[in-house]
Design a protein around this motif. Structure first.
Motif, PDB file in Angstrom:
ATOM      1  N   GLY A  34       0.798  -1.228   0.000  1.00 41.57           N
ATOM      2  CA  GLY A  34       0.000   0.000   0.000  1.00 41.57           C
ATOM      3  C   GLY A  34       0.826   1.271   0.000  1.00 41.57           C
ATOM      4  O   GLY A  34       0.277   2.370   0.028  1.00 41.57           O
ATOM      5  N   THR A  35       2.145   1.135  -0.051  1.00 48.73           N
ATOM      6  CA  THR A  35       2.996   2.329  -0.094  1.00 48.73           C
ATOM      7  C   THR A  35       2.969   2.918  -1.505  1.00 48.73           C
ATOM      8  O   THR A  35       3.119   2.189  -2.486  1.00 48.73           O
ATOM      9  CB  THR A  35       4.459   1.955   0.238  1.00 48.73           C
ATOM     10  OG1 THR A  35       4.454   1.187   1.431  1.00 48.73           O
ATOM     11  CG2 THR A  35       5.314   3.198   0.411  1.00 48.73           C
ATOM     12  N   ALA A  95      -8.714   9.924  -2.337  1.00 43.01           N
ATOM     13  CA  ALA A  95      -8.917   8.867  -3.336  1.00 43.01           C
ATOM     14  C   ALA A  95      -7.659   8.005  -3.453  1.00 43.01           C
ATOM     15  O   ALA A  95      -7.742   6.768  -3.507  1.00 43.01           O
ATOM     16  CB  ALA A  95      -9.264   9.484  -4.693  1.00 43.01           C
ATOM     17  N   LEU A  96      -6.503   8.663  -3.452  1.00 47.38           N
ATOM     18  CA  LEU A  96      -5.251   7.915  -3.568  1.00 47.38           C
ATOM     19  C   LEU A  96      -5.036   7.042  -2.332  1.00 47.38           C
ATOM     20  O   LEU A  96      -4.602   5.886  -2.435  1.00 47.38           O
ATOM     21  CB  LEU A  96      -4.085   8.897  -3.768  1.00 47.38           C
ATOM     22  CG  LEU A  96      -2.695   8.266  -3.860  1.00 47.38           C
ATOM     23  CD1 LEU A  96      -2.630   7.235  -4.981  1.00 47.38           C
ATOM     24  CD2 LEU A  96      -1.639   9.348  -4.097  1.00 47.38           C
ATOM     25  N   ALA A  97      -5.357   7.608  -1.160  1.00 48.19           N
ATOM     26  CA  ALA A  97      -5.175   6.836   0.071  1.00 48.19           C
ATOM     27  C   ALA A  97      -6.036   5.574   0.047  1.00 48.19           C
ATOM     28  O   ALA A  97      -5.577   4.483   0.387  1.00 48.19           O
ATOM     29  CB  ALA A  97      -5.538   7.706   1.276  1.00 48.19           C
ATOM     30  N   ARG A  98      -7.277   5.728  -0.385  1.00 51.81           N
ATOM     31  CA  ARG A  98      -8.161   4.551  -0.455  1.00 51.81           C
ATOM     32  C   ARG A  98      -7.674   3.558  -1.501  1.00 51.81           C
ATOM     33  O   ARG A  98      -7.731   2.353  -1.303  1.00 51.81           O
ATOM     34  CB  ARG A  98      -9.575   4.987  -0.822  1.00 51.81           C
ATOM     35  CG  ARG A  98     -10.367   5.439   0.349  1.00 51.81           C
ATOM     36  CD  ARG A  98     -11.828   5.128   0.093  1.00 51.81           C
ATOM     37  NE  ARG A  98     -12.632   5.659   1.171  1.00 51.81           N
ATOM     38  CZ  ARG A  98     -13.871   5.278   1.403  1.00 51.81           C
ATOM     39  NH1 ARG A  98     -14.436   4.383   0.637  1.00 51.81           N
ATOM     40  NH2 ARG A  98     -14.556   5.789   2.394  1.00 51.81           N
ATOM     41  N   LEU A  99      -7.220   4.106  -2.628  1.00 47.22           N
ATOM     42  CA  LEU A  99      -6.738   3.226  -3.701  1.00 47.22           C
ATOM     43  C   LEU A  99      -5.546   2.413  -3.206  1.00 47.22           C
ATOM     44  O   LEU A  99      -5.479   1.194  -3.412  1.00 47.22           O
ATOM     45  CB  LEU A  99      -6.341   4.085  -4.913  1.00 47.22           C
ATOM     46  CG  LEU A  99      -5.770   3.336  -6.100  1.00 47.22           C
ATOM     47  CD1 LEU A  99      -6.843   2.470  -6.760  1.00 47.22           C
ATOM     48  CD2 LEU A  99      -5.201   4.314  -7.136  1.00 47.22           C
ATOM     49  N   ALA A 100      -4.621   3.104  -2.542  1.00 42.65           N
ATOM     50  CA  ALA A 100      -3.401   2.430  -2.083  1.00 42.65           C
ATOM     51  C   ALA A 100      -3.731   1.342  -1.073  1.00 42.65           C
ATOM     52  O   ALA A 100      -3.074   0.306  -1.030  1.00 42.65           O
ATOM     53  CB  ALA A 100      -2.450   3.464  -1.483  1.00 42.65           C
TER      54      ALA A 100
END
Lengths: 116, 423
Positions: A34-35, A95-100
């Motif tokens: 997830g990084t 959005a990026l945090a959830r995607l990751a």
């Protein structure tokens, strides 16, 4: 190197509300844990879904994130084995945090007070 | 209660405004001063796919998602009131819907804008066949077979070039669609795309129509601008190459050589920037052998030639195409059709589709139209689609194939029993 590469169609600091009216994108490499290993912003010469699709295929993008994606582009990308997470409304960072973290899904509304 | 009393109720804000908006025959959205959604009426909820709970508080651009949202937002231009424009939205079902958008401001008693409103009128956009149009672009080319992959990879290269293109394929293989796609994905996309059928006019009129004609006062002939001039900066598509007379082919070859045309009655060549796209159902090599293609002209066309495979060679794509057209026609006819029964799929898989994708589309249109259940059955298919006998012979109960028999797709047969069950 494992993980996956994602393209988020963006407009200002938000996920672009229309894929076909997008001239900017954020391309990220996301590790399996997830990084977010790298991120770069791409600016296209014009708002063109064709250019975006070409870019996605030419640069080995695994996942596309956007707001509205018209069915013809959605199906085209899906046939090309690209995951499309569409109907996302919100700012880029959430959005990026959830995607990751593997939690972003089509239809997610991520504006403050609206998170599902 | 008098009319004046009722007017007072509106003035006092005692009227059910959401109920009033829901009764409107068009979509309506109410936004606050920041452009965040306060209310969506029922019709706009249906149109956009957002419920009121989902939409409330969101920036309007993330709900309405019109082509003008952003820099061209009508609310930001000239105060944003009293504007009407034609645009489109893409709803949550991924459908692009052309709309007419009317923006209005709702002032308070002091004239300050209290709310902004959008009234959204759905426009019907239909092609000659009654299908929703906008079937150009790469997404309209459906399939994942190797042949389609090749086409999809080749098209961007074709789009980047200015060289003439030759598309070769049977009827219904998508030559028109691909020509349009080449144009729309090129830098000429915002310039004209003209389709020119060469089969109807005598050669001399054809040349005037294409290249133009200078006015000839003595002969009483008026000036004709010519299709090349009309398409300047864009593309001209000739759907059947073999319709071009040899004399015209030589002139087209000269244009491809020099980039200029000489209108009839003129002496000075006029440079014109037009890209030429050709298609043919016939084998161009055979046409050349028979002397029906000018060798110089054919040389120009050979560099960018794309052979479009018939549907029978794209078996992998069949399920996608069937599902795609079934979904579109179900939506158009407002029918609850979700797909095909295994028997119908078997029949359709066996059919050779001499008319290719166009014929497949017609078959699906008929099937969806006649379907009475969520699954299309063989009885819903047009009578000219032959049905192999295997599937027709109903297997008596308890006498099916052995459990370890190879799983071969059943072949449907249209029989009276089938018709009874299907409709």
């Amino acid at each position: 190197m494992t993980g996956h590469r994602a393209l988020i169609a963006i407009r200002g600091n938000e996920v672009a509300w229309r894929f076909d009216r997008t001239a900017e994108a954020l391309v990220c490499d996301i590790a399996e844990d997830g990084t977010v290993r790298s991120r770069s912003e791409i600016i296209f010469a014009r708002q063109s879904p064709e250019d975006l699709c070409d870019y996605v295929l030419a640069h080995g993008i695994d996942t596309v994130v956007a707001g509205a994606v018209e069915e013809e582009y959605y199906h085209y990308l899906r046939y090309k084995r690209v995951d499309v997470i569409d109907n996302v409304a919100g700012e880029i960072e959430p959005a990026l945090a959830r995607l990751a973290s593997g939690r972003l899904a089509s239809g997610d509304i991520l504006f403050p007070g609206k998170e599902g | 209660m008098t009319a004046t009393d009722k007017a007072d109720l509106i003035a006092a804000g005692m009227v059910d405004l959401p109920g009033l908006l829901d009764a409107l025959p068009m979509g309506a959205a109410v936004y606050d001063g920041d452009g965040k959604v306060v209310h969506l009426n029922l019709l706009l909820q249906r149109l956009t796919g957002f419920t009121l709970d989902e939409a409330r508080g969101l920036p309007c651009r993330h709900v309405l998602r019109t082509a003008t949202c952003g820099r061209d937002c009508p609310h930001l231009r000239q105060g944003g009131c009293e504007q009407s424009l034609i645009t489109d939205i893409v709803n949550r079902g991924r459908r692009r819907i052309p709309v007419r958008l009317h923006t209005r401001c709702v002032p308070d008693r002091d004239g300050n804008t209290l709310y902004r409103m959008d009234f959204v009128e759905e426009l019907v956009e239909q092609g000659a066949d009654g299908m929703a149009t906008r079937k150009s672009g790469k997404g309209a080319l459906i399939g994942k077979s190797a042949a389609m992959e090749h086409i999809l990879v080749t098209l961007p290269e074709f789009a980047r070039s200015d060289r003439p293109v030759l598309l070769v394929g049977e009827t219904g293989t998508g030559k028109d669609l691909i020509a349009e796609c080449v144009h729309e994905t090129s830098l000429r996309a915002k310039r004209p795309f003209l389709r020119m059928n060469l089969g109807f006019m005598p050669a001399d009129l054809l040349e005037a129509e294409l290249f133009g004609r200078a006015a000839q006062e003595g002969a009483g002939l008026e000036e004709i601008r010519g299709r090349f001039a009309e398409a300047a900066g864009g593309s001209i598509f000739f759907p059947e190459l073999s319709d071009a007379p040899l004399s015209l082919q030589k002139k087209l070859a000269a244009f491809l050589e020099t980039g200029a045309v000489v209108p009839l009655g003129a002496t000075t060549p006029q440079p014109i920037d037009v890209r030429l796209l050709f298609a043919t159902q016939r084998n161009p090599d055979e046409l050349a052998d028979k002397g029906l293609l000018d060798p110089g002209f054919y040389n120009h066309l050979s560099a960018m030639r794309l052979d479009l495979p018939p549907l029978r060679e794209r078996g992998e794509d069949l399920p996608f195409l069937l599902a795609y057209f079934a979904e579109r026609f179900a939506e158009r006819f407002k029918k609850n059709v979700r797909g095909f029964s295994p028997e119908a799929m078997s029949v359709l898989a066996e059919y050779p589709y001499p008319g290719n994708v166009r014929e497949l589309r017609n078959i699906v249109e008929y099937a969806v139209m006649t379907a009475k259940s969520p699954l299309i059955v063989p009885a819903n298919l047009p009578v000219y689609v032959p049905v192999a006998p295997a599937a027709a012979a109903a297997v008596p109960p308890g006498r099916g194939p052995a459990p370890d028999a190879p799983k071969k797709p059943a072949r449907g047969k249209k029989d009276p029993a089938g018709k009874g069950s299907g409709s």
